[in-house]
Design an enzyme around this catalytic site. Structure first.
Site, mmCIF file in Angstrom:
data_model
loop_
_atom_site.group_PDB
_atom_site.id
_atom_site.type_symbol
_atom_site.label_atom_id
_atom_site.label_comp_id
_atom_site.label_asym_id
_atom_site.label_seq_id
_atom_site.Cartn_x
_atom_site.Cartn_y
_atom_site.Cartn_z
ATOM 1 N N SER A 145 21.356 17.394 58.846
ATOM 2 C CA SER A 145 21.348 16.777 60.065
ATOM 3 C C SER A 145 21.204 16.771 61.713
ATOM 4 O O SER A 145 21.984 18.976 61.462
ATOM 5 C CB SER A 145 22.479 15.663 59.844
ATOM 6 N N TYR A 158 30.954 12.082 58.835
ATOM 7 C CA TYR A 158 29.513 12.904 58.501
ATOM 8 C C TYR A 158 28.856 14.090 59.259
ATOM 9 O O TYR A 158 28.310 14.995 58.609
ATOM 10 C CB TYR A 158 28.576 11.452 58.658
#
Length: 256
Positions: A145, A158
């Site tokens: 990401s 995360y």
């Protein structure tokens, strides 16, 4: 670097929704027409994919190590031509450390996003290395990401888990150079996904995320080209500012 236009059989974790599902359809349409194995936890979604002609396998990447090892052994016995593994499964939770933290949720998020990536890599690698030694090009594709580069404070765990996978991918690229196992990291921006449903942020984020129909062609072109770091959309500016050239330094450190 070779790309997945050479692939014969591709397995995708987390393929029942979002990026994983969209990539499954895109990869199946490549000129080489690879066999695509869609895996995930939701049997109803897997049944839908099976009706569309995909191979499917129920896989919970959060299972214990013994279960995951047995699963990989079963998959390799069933699909000996498996040469590409896309590690896409993930969860995202919000944590505010000014308040009480649910450590069970925090540990589970790290288990799904990071630990399972390392564990599955460990179990699949001997097979991929064996194919590589026979002259076959194989591919290991972790999906990270843009938050691996620049974290979002609302999702600190995360962001940290994806940063860990990104770091792991850099090390793997250095260690596996010349083995025939190609590590291609996909680094998405905020992309259309059910990932945010658990926190109720989907509606707000849908106003700013990149639609899958825009993301997937770019990511697929990177996979076909064999791009080591497939950086898409808004992640590109962060990559250029903070990460560009790091992979070359890591490779040099490994050789030193």
């Amino acid at each position: 670097m070779p790309g997945i236009e050479l692939s014969k059989c591709v397995l995708i974790t987390g393929a029942t929704a979002g990026i994983g599902r969209a990539l499954a359809y895109a990869i199946r349409q490549l000129p080489n027409k690879p066999q695509v194995i869609a895996t995930g936890r939701r049997q109803d979604r897997l049944d839908e994919l099976a009706k569309d002609g995909f191979e499917t396998y129920k896989l919970d990447v959060g299972a214990d190590r013994a279960t995951l090892q047995k699963t990989v052994e079963e998959l390799l016995a069933r699909y000996p031509d498996l040469d590409t593994v896309i590690l896409n499964a993930g969860v995202q939770r919000e944590f505010d450390f000014r308040k009480e933290i649910d450590l069970d949720k925090l540990e589970y998020e790290m288990k799904i996003n990071y630990n399972s990536t390392v564990i599955l890599t460990t179990y699949f690698l001997p097979h991929l290395l064996k194919l590589g030694s026979l002259g076959r090009q194989t591919f290991l594709v972790p999906v990270t990401s843009g938050l691996a580069i620049l974290p979002a404070p609302r999702v600190p765990n995360y962001s940290a888990s994806k940063a860990a996978v990104h770091s792991f991918a850099l090390s793997l690229q250095a260690q596996l150079a010349g083995t025939g196992v190609n590590v291609l990291e996909i680094i998405p921006p905020l992309v259309e996904s059910e990932l945010h449903d658990a926190e109720g942020t989907t509606e707000a984020l849908s106003k700013i995320w990149m639609p899958l129909e825009e993301f997937v062609p770019i990511a697929t072109r990177g996979l076909v080209a064999g791009t080591p770091h497939i950086v898409v959309g808004r992640s590109e500016s962060m990559w250029d500012k903070f990460e560009k050239g790091k992979d070359e330094i890591v490779a040099q450190l490994f050789k030193a």
